[in-house]
Motif scaffolding. Sequence first.
Motif: not given
Length: 296
Positions: A207-216, A235-244, A246-253
């Motif tokens: 999320c770039g500066v000036g963009s809305s805080v994600p709905t998730g 929380c769902i990591p894709d809300v804040w970071i790019d998850v590749k 075919d790779l296991r998603a990390p845990s984000l809190y």
Amino acid sequence: MPVSRIDLAGASSPEALVKRILQAEPNLPVPVPIQELCARLGILRIEDLDADEFEGGLVTDAKRSEGTILAKRGGEPRRRFTIAHELGHFLMAHHIPDKPGRFLCKSSDLLRLTAKEGDQRQRKEVEANRFATLLLMPPHLLRGAMAAFREPDLQHVLVLARDFAVGKEVAARAYVQYHPERIAIVVAGKGRVQRCYRSLSFPDIICGVGSSVPTGSLYQSTPLRPNVASDIAACIPDVWIDVKRDLRAPSLYEQVYLQQNGFAMILLRLEPVPEETAAERRLDEGWRHRFHSGRR
């Protein structure tokens, strides 16, 4: 308080200046007595600044023999940072003001952490901010204060802001820098991302500066009480970071501290992805082979 300008001879960078001050004042208390330090280092007066456009200023002569700091009235933590920022301009002789003998700094100058290449004015503001942060939150005292903290929590930021008498955002930047875990703190205002501070190992925020805080985000999806840090929740990591793929998603809190003025701090903590066992790898590779070959 024994420190004097003589102790700072030859020091020109923010880091070198603060190091000399701390060497001369090994028992510096917390919160740091910034006005007493100013008096010892050549500042004659600290006066109120009555100008909507500017947050602080410095009046001095070409030789920096003495000076007067101007600081806008307001919250004491913010005023303390302004005073320390202007003291940095005063002590760094290579900081040449835009107008002879007079610095004037906007609130945006006091938030600046990076400078555009070749922009000398921005570089001076960045250096003055580094000086102010290091002086008001000396690294050895900050590490000592943070030694009692365990899991990342915005309550720790509030404690640091209170004990060091600095603004919450100043404390948040220091907390992210010195905490050993992979964390980031997003500063939001009126529903939009304003600034983001990340530890070196934390990935880019999508999320770039000036963009809305994600709905998730908890900021958008959970009722929040002003001036009370929320619970820490996954929380769902894709809300804040790019998850590749075919790779296991990390845990984000995520945790949110909502302020009454429409701003909020959002703490993000990333846990490393656990290594797959040999059995899990074989199962995963078999599934991928069947999926791509069309076999079921």
